[in-house]
Enzyme design. Structure first.
Site, PDB file in Angstrom:
ATOM      1  N   LEU A  83      -4.877  -6.915  -7.473  1.00 44.94           N
ATOM      2  CA  LEU A  83      -4.474  -7.956  -8.421  1.00 44.94           C
ATOM      3  C   LEU A  83      -5.611  -8.782  -9.007  1.00 44.94           C
ATOM      4  O   LEU A  83      -5.371  -9.661  -9.825  1.00 44.94           O
ATOM      5  CB  LEU A  83      -3.415  -8.868  -7.774  1.00 44.94           C
ATOM      6  CG  LEU A  83      -2.135  -8.128  -7.355  1.00 44.94           C
ATOM      7  CD1 LEU A  83      -1.124  -9.080  -6.760  1.00 44.94           C
ATOM      8  CD2 LEU A  83      -1.511  -7.351  -8.522  1.00 44.94           C
ATOM      9  N   ASN A 126       1.567   3.144  -2.524  1.00 48.41           N
ATOM     10  CA  ASN A 126       0.850   4.141  -3.348  1.00 48.41           C
ATOM     11  C   ASN A 126      -0.370   4.668  -2.619  1.00 48.41           C
ATOM     12  O   ASN A 126      -0.640   5.879  -2.653  1.00 48.41           O
ATOM     13  CB  ASN A 126       0.447   3.532  -4.694  1.00 48.41           C
ATOM     14  CG  ASN A 126       1.593   3.522  -5.676  1.00 48.41           C
ATOM     15  OD1 ASN A 126       1.938   4.546  -6.257  1.00 48.41           O
ATOM     16  ND2 ASN A 126       2.236   2.374  -5.829  1.00 48.41           N
ATOM     17  N   HIS A 160       0.317   0.842 -13.505  1.00 45.53           N
ATOM     18  CA  HIS A 160       1.100  -0.363 -13.820  1.00 45.53           C
ATOM     19  C   HIS A 160       2.578   0.029 -13.873  1.00 45.53           C
ATOM     20  O   HIS A 160       2.928   1.052 -14.458  1.00 45.53           O
ATOM     21  CB  HIS A 160       0.653  -0.933 -15.167  1.00 45.53           C
ATOM     22  CG  HIS A 160       1.316  -2.240 -15.478  1.00 45.53           C
ATOM     23  ND1 HIS A 160       0.944  -3.413 -14.863  1.00 45.53           N
ATOM     24  CD2 HIS A 160       2.351  -2.548 -16.294  1.00 45.53           C
ATOM     25  CE1 HIS A 160       1.721  -4.390 -15.295  1.00 45.53           C
ATOM     26  NE2 HIS A 160       2.576  -3.899 -16.163  1.00 45.53           N
ATOM     27  N   GLY A 181       0.775  -1.236   0.000  1.00 48.34           N
ATOM     28  CA  GLY A 181       0.000   0.000   0.000  1.00 48.34           C
ATOM     29  C   GLY A 181       0.808   1.287   0.000  1.00 48.34           C
ATOM     30  O   GLY A 181       0.325   2.320   0.441  1.00 48.34           O
ATOM     31  N   ASP A 217      -4.537  -4.718 -17.343  1.00 49.89           N
ATOM     32  CA  ASP A 217      -3.547  -3.727 -17.783  1.00 49.89           C
ATOM     33  C   ASP A 217      -3.771  -3.283 -19.229  1.00 49.89           C
ATOM     34  O   ASP A 217      -2.833  -3.217 -20.019  1.00 49.89           O
ATOM     35  CB  ASP A 217      -2.116  -4.313 -17.662  1.00 49.89           C
ATOM     36  CG  ASP A 217      -1.828  -4.810 -16.255  1.00 49.89           C
ATOM     37  OD1 ASP A 217      -2.233  -4.149 -15.306  1.00 49.89           O
ATOM     38  OD2 ASP A 217      -1.179  -5.873 -16.136  1.00 49.89           O
ATOM     39  N   ILE A 219     -11.125  -6.662 -12.768  1.00 47.07           N
ATOM     40  CA  ILE A 219     -12.334  -5.911 -12.389  1.00 47.07           C
ATOM     41  C   ILE A 219     -13.521  -6.444 -13.196  1.00 47.07           C
ATOM     42  O   ILE A 219     -13.478  -6.468 -14.428  1.00 47.07           O
ATOM     43  CB  ILE A 219     -12.128  -4.398 -12.647  1.00 47.07           C
ATOM     44  CG1 ILE A 219     -10.934  -3.876 -11.832  1.00 47.07           C
ATOM     45  CG2 ILE A 219     -13.387  -3.612 -12.302  1.00 47.07           C
ATOM     46  CD1 ILE A 219     -11.046  -4.029 -10.333  1.00 47.07           C
TER      47      ILE A 219
HETATM   48  C1  GAR Z   1       2.711  -0.912  -7.795  1.00 45.28           C
HETATM   49  O1  GAR Z   1       4.009  -0.934  -8.296  1.00 45.28           O
HETATM   50  C2  GAR Z   1       1.716  -1.011  -8.939  1.00 45.28           C
HETATM   51  O2  GAR Z   1       2.172  -0.396 -10.101  1.00 45.28           O
HETATM   52  C3  GAR Z   1       1.623  -2.509  -9.105  1.00 45.28           C
HETATM   53  O3  GAR Z   1       1.582  -3.000  -7.789  1.00 45.28           O
HETATM   54  C4  GAR Z   1       2.437  -2.182  -6.977  1.00 45.28           C
HETATM   55  C5  GAR Z   1       1.752  -1.899  -5.664  1.00 45.28           C
HETATM   56  O4  GAR Z   1       2.658  -1.336  -4.751  1.00 45.28           O
HETATM   57  N1  GAR Z   1       0.473  -2.869  -9.887  1.00 45.28           N
HETATM   58  C6  GAR Z   1       0.497  -3.804 -10.848  1.00 45.28           C
HETATM   59  O5  GAR Z   1       1.482  -4.462 -11.102  1.00 45.28           O
HETATM   60  C7  GAR Z   1      -0.808  -3.989 -11.626  1.00 45.28           C
HETATM   61  N2  GAR Z   1      -0.631  -4.877 -12.712  1.00 45.28           N
HETATM   62  P1  GAR Z   1       2.167  -0.698  -3.390  1.00 45.28           P
HETATM   63  O6  GAR Z   1       1.311  -1.752  -2.662  1.00 45.28           O
HETATM   64  O7  GAR Z   1       3.428  -0.409  -2.641  1.00 45.28           O
HETATM   65  O8  GAR Z   1       1.381   0.543  -3.711  1.00 45.28           O
END
Ligand code: GAR
Length: 191
Positions: A85, A14, A104, A12, A145, A88
């Protein structure tokens, strides 16, 4: 005030940056954190920030109502995927047309799709000797994606990079840009 729901399955980081960014915003607040994993780091982040959490179950999410009623009841204006993951479901996309976005950690359309997350993405970029990687923020459709791109930012890939060192560089881009792009989308929607 726009209400954002952040969907996340992992640590989490982001989600954390988005919460911080909109902390004193007049435009939007983070109204809900949605996760499929009760033990995920993002759930702890939600608790620390006193943001309500919705823990979802796969069967109901993918084949049932997709939790659309819960999201409508909360008055959610924008769904932000941040390391979520599961695919949707169509009903959710239909209920929130043009209101679901994803980030992504690569330059789509390359290195996307099922199973392409986290270190798998960065390892594939390194294995293919790419000189450049980055982030893609895009609208969500029914494929992984895949939806219409909104924003991309790039960073170099160095010869001695590991998936870990590249992940860190890409993550910096995510943290820098995702909150601002969300703000811009909401601002444009309110015009
Ligand atoms: C992020 O790097 C995001 O881009 C990726 O999961 C990570 C989550 O990190 N998403 C994907 O790969 C979607 N295909 P976080 O939990 O530290 O925010």
């Amino acid at each position: 005030m726009n209400k954002i729901a952040v969907f996340a399955s992992g640590g989490g980081s982001n989600a954390q940056k988005i919460i911080e960014y909109f902390n004193n915003s007049q435009l939007a607040s983070i109204a809900l954190i949605v996760s499929n994993k009760p033990e995920a780091g993002v759930v702890t982040i939600a608790e620390k920030n006193t943001i309500p959490t919705l823990i979802i179950e796969k069967e109901k999410f993918l084949k049932g109502s997709g939790y659309t009623d819960d999201l409508k009841k909360e008055g959610i204006d924008l769904i932000v995927l941040a390391g979520f993951l599961w695919k949707i479901p169509a009903l959710l996309i239909k209920t929130f047309p043009g209101k679901i976005i994803n980030i992504h950690p690569a330059l789509l359309p390359k290195y996307g799709g099922k199973g392409m997350y986290g270190f798998h993405v960065h390892q594939a970029v390194i294995d293919n000797k790419e000189k450049e990687s980055g982030i893609t923020i895009h609208y969500v459709d029914e494929q992984y994606d895949h939806g219409q791109p909104i924003f991309q930012a790039t960073c170099p890939v160095f010869e001695n990079d590991t998936a870990f060192s590249l992940a860190k560089r890409v993550q910096q881009l995510e943290h820098e840009h995702y909150p601002k792009v969300i703000e811009e989308i909401l601002f444009n929607n309110s015009k």
